[in-house]
Design a protein around this motif. Structure first.
Motif, PDB file in Angstrom:
ATOM      1  N   SER A 198       0.821  -1.171   0.124  1.00 59.81           N
ATOM      2  CA  SER A 198      -0.014  -0.078  -0.064  1.00 59.81           C
ATOM      3  C   SER A 198       0.781   1.237  -0.024  1.00 59.81           C
ATOM      4  O   SER A 198       0.673   2.271  -0.658  1.00 59.81           O
ATOM      5  N   ARG A 199       1.856   1.286   0.886  1.00 58.15           N
ATOM      6  CA  ARG A 199       2.831   2.405   0.621  1.00 58.15           C
ATOM      7  C   ARG A 199       3.620   2.609  -0.408  1.00 58.15           C
ATOM      8  O   ARG A 199       3.841   3.592  -1.076  1.00 58.15           O
ATOM      9  N   LEU A 201       2.513   1.849  -3.352  1.00 59.06           N
ATOM     10  CA  LEU A 201       1.548   2.494  -4.505  1.00 59.06           C
ATOM     11  C   LEU A 201       1.708   3.959  -4.246  1.00 59.06           C
ATOM     12  O   LEU A 201       1.687   4.733  -5.504  1.00 59.06           O
ATOM     13  N   LYS A 202       2.120   4.710  -3.169  1.00 59.18           N
ATOM     14  CA  LYS A 202       1.947   5.924  -3.129  1.00 59.18           C
ATOM     15  C   LYS A 202       3.233   6.522  -3.383  1.00 59.18           C
ATOM     16  O   LYS A 202       3.652   7.848  -3.706  1.00 59.18           O
ATOM     17  N   ASP A 203       4.493   5.742  -2.756  1.00 59.06           N
ATOM     18  CA  ASP A 203       5.850   6.331  -3.033  1.00 59.06           C
ATOM     19  C   ASP A 203       6.615   5.816  -4.028  1.00 59.06           C
ATOM     20  O   ASP A 203       7.769   6.488  -4.336  1.00 59.06           O
ATOM     21  N   THR A 231      -7.542  -2.266  -2.811  1.00 58.11           N
ATOM     22  CA  THR A 231      -6.274  -1.704  -3.079  1.00 58.11           C
ATOM     23  C   THR A 231      -5.399  -2.266  -4.178  1.00 58.11           C
ATOM     24  O   THR A 231      -4.755  -1.525  -4.944  1.00 58.11           O
ATOM     25  N   ASP A 234      -6.932  -0.528  -7.142  1.00 61.95           N
ATOM     26  CA  ASP A 234      -6.288   0.702  -7.387  1.00 61.95           C
ATOM     27  C   ASP A 234      -5.042   0.442  -8.071  1.00 61.95           C
ATOM     28  O   ASP A 234      -4.509   1.399  -9.087  1.00 61.95           O
TER      29      ASP A 234
END
Length: 634
Positions: A198-199, A201-203, A231, A234
């Motif tokens: 999950s992290r 995907l953002k970073d 997730t 996404d």
């Protein structure tokens, strides 16, 4: 950051190495009569030991007894000892001994296409057994160490990169490791990606360029650490949308990676409205089949969620262990584990032999510690620990005092036990445990006697709230500064609370539930040290309770079991579980435990290598991917 490590080397039995062996023997003889210490190193690649005598560095520094020359691509020249360089690199050994063209004499010069600063670092290792690996040189160092077969330095670089893994760089490091077949780093990288998806995907900018087959492999993994399959959706949308014209051909295979059976009918219906799915006949038909299956399911229908990929939950990264408590009028030794991905509680056969209640429980370095408590007759000062990997209970050092209704926290690798009841009086004493020494040590006592209180940590301070002093239920709060070793009062809670739970989340303290002297409470309040003027209310729990367990899981506060005096029939111990979302300030129901109990304790253990043994999927899975399961069972 610089990473230095020493590795072992295997001396081979060539003529060159006989020189080294002679040098080693003489070094060992001198070692008996002098004070110098040889440098020793170890590696996953080798099993024997090789010494790096300080005399080698001395000879190198003074350019004495040099019998070879290495010239780098920029013209920089290094005087070297061929035997030493040959010992660390089969490439240079073959080059200098001319083992390929045996009719030619041995060479004493070499030209290499390698930057001088990198070769300088490789020489540092050859002469000393250690070298500096940094963020700026690690990639080049690994590249050339691999090219010139200096495998110990390759291992050093891999070890360094393992410590540098982050959501932003893990895909890049995994790609780099794959180029050089660094298996250990590849395995660690894949594990990191699963646990931090999950992290990532953002970073991670690298995610946009990940190959389709690699993305499928990640999304199909049972151990992918995500709260919801949304997730995964996404991730598919982000990757496809980066280049939709080229990538939409992969949409069907990626959509099948989503375990749609774990989502609600409405969520799947919303997914089916995505324009790219509507344009794709395979995807459109697949989603319609899934909706038909979900729409036709009744609450009592049996679904094989273990073997049906569409319904199978992921394996969680973190598992809740709930141990002991008071049930059906007596203490119990029940152990249940909570699988948050399946939303199910499971009995464990790893129960301790002695029942106990009103004890403390915590996780330190993957080991569960059970502290103090009461078995209906005896008040304990004992501590037991459970190793969830070995499935084994063992005894540890006893506390100075028996403590039931004890408050327990972990701070900087130490366990703190505060207050409690010893069978005669409510206590204000406190002590801490050092697992390395297996010893308890008394620390300054609290300012008030407290049993049935609760404690938590924020930064370097330990906070304890509420409790009972023998005469009244308290609303006072104390803080212990671990640096100054002093207790002091802070703002009082708005409500007196005994049997309360205190949780620290995002540097904010949450005091939840408890007994105010008249009734069990559903209310809670929060306080942010150094920010708040005082305690402020949060949303009420769905069920009032005291003497319950609390854990932090997936950024939610879970409350488990407890005592409730509002039920007029049956036992007043409950098995209800609910969780609090601090962002929305709302409570939600979770699956109930199998056994109603109060005075239990719980903790969370993260990243167990055998985590599946404590989850709903412990019965085993015969196949992993959606294709192996036959795709959609609808």
């Amino acid at each position: 950051m610089e990473f230095t490590m020493r590795l072992r080397k295997i001396p081979s039995r060539t003529k060159t190495d006989e020189i080294l062996a002679t040098s080693n023997k003489s070094s060992k003889k001198r070692k008996k009569n002098s004070s110098f210490v040889c440098r020793r190193c170890c590696s996953a690649f080798q099993m024997s030991v090789f010494d790096f005598p300080p005399v080698w560095s001395e000879l190198r520094k003074k350019s004495q007894l040099c019998d070879g020359l290495v010239r780098c691509e920029d013209g920089t020249e290094f005087k070297i000892h061929r035997a030493i360089l040959a010992a660390v690199s089969p490439y240079f050994k073959a080059l200098f001994t001319n083992s390929i063209n045996r009719d030619q004499k041995e060479a004493n010069e070499a030209r290499i296409s390698i930057p001088a600063d990198i070769f300088q670092t490789l020489l540092d290792y050859a002469y000393t057994g250690s070298c500096g690996v940094t963020k700026t040189n690690v990639k080049d160092l690994l590249k050339y160490a691999d090219q010139y077969q200096i495998l110990d330095v390759v291992q050093l670089c891999c070890n360094f990169l393992m410590t540098e893994l982050s959501p932003a760089n893990c895909l890049e490091i995994l790609k780099f490791a794959s180029q050089y077949f660094c298996k250990e780093l590849i395995d660690k990288g894949k594990l990191y990606i699963r646990h931090n998806f999950s992290r990532l995907l953002k970073d991670s900018y690298e995610f946009y360029n990940i190959p389709a087959h690699h993305l499928e492999e990640i999304l199909q993994d049972d151990e992918l650490n995500i709260k919801s399959e949304e997730t995964v959706l996404d991730a598919v949308k982000i990757w496809i949308s980066y280049s939709p014209v080229k990538r939409k051909i992969h949409l069907f295979n990626l959509i099948k990676c989503i375990r749609l059976g774990t989502l609600t009918y409405d969520s799947v219906a919303e997914i089916s409205k995505w324009p790219l799915i509507i344009e794709n006949p395979e995807c459109k038909e697949y989603l319609q089949d899934v909706l038909a299956v979900l729409g036709g399911l009744n609450q009592d229908d049996d679904v094989d969620i273990v073997h049906d990929y569409m319904f199978r939950p992921r394996i969680p990264f973190s598992v809740v262990f709930a141990i002991g408590g008071w049930s059906a009028g007596s203490p119990t030794n029940f152990m249940e584990t909570y699988d948050s991905r399946a939303d199910k509680w499971l009995f464990s056969c790893d129960t301790d032999s002695s029942p106990r209640a009103y004890h403390g429980l915590c996780n330190l370095n993957g080991i569960i510690y059970m502290i103090g408590g009461f078995d209906g007759n005896e008040y304990f000062n004992t501590m037991k620990c459970f190793d969830p990997v070995q499935h084994k209970w063992s005894e540890r050092s006893c506390m100075y005092y028996p403590r039931c209704y004890v408050s327990v926290v972990v701070h900087r690798g130490k366990i703190y036990a505060m207050g409690g009841y010893n069978g005669r009086t409510r206590m204000n004493s406190a002590e801490k445990y050092d697992p390395e020494r297996n010893q308890w040590e008394l620390i300054p006592s609290m300012q008030k006697q407290r049993s049935d209180a609760s404690a938590a940590t924020v930064q370097d301070k330990i906070y304890i709230v509420g409790g009972f002093n023998g005469q009244e239920v308290m609303n006072s709060t104390e803080v212990y500064d671990t640096t100054t070793r002093q207790w002091s009062f802070i703002s009082q809670m708005t409500s007196a609370r005994s049997g309360v739970s205190l949780v620290s989340f995002n540097n904010t303290l949450y005091a939840i539930g408890g007994f105010n002297g008249y009734t069990r409470l559903a209310s809670g309040e929060k306080y942010t040290p150094d920010v708040s003027d005082g305690w402020s209310p949060i949303a009420d729990m769905l069920t009032p309770r005291s003497n319950f367990a609390t854990v932090l899981l997936d950024d939610y506060i879970f409350v488990i079991g407890g005592f409730n005096d509002r039920f007029v029939s049956g036992s007043t111990t409950i098995n209800y579980v609910e969780y609090y979302d601090a962002e929305s300030n709302e409570w939600y129901d979770a699956a109930s435990m199998n056994v109603s109990r109060s005075a239990l304790s719980a903790c969370v253990v993260h990243g167990l290598p055998n985590v599946k043994e404590y989850t709903f999927l412990r019965t085993g899975i015969s196949s992993l991917g959606p294709e192996a399961d036959g795709g959609n069972k609808g």
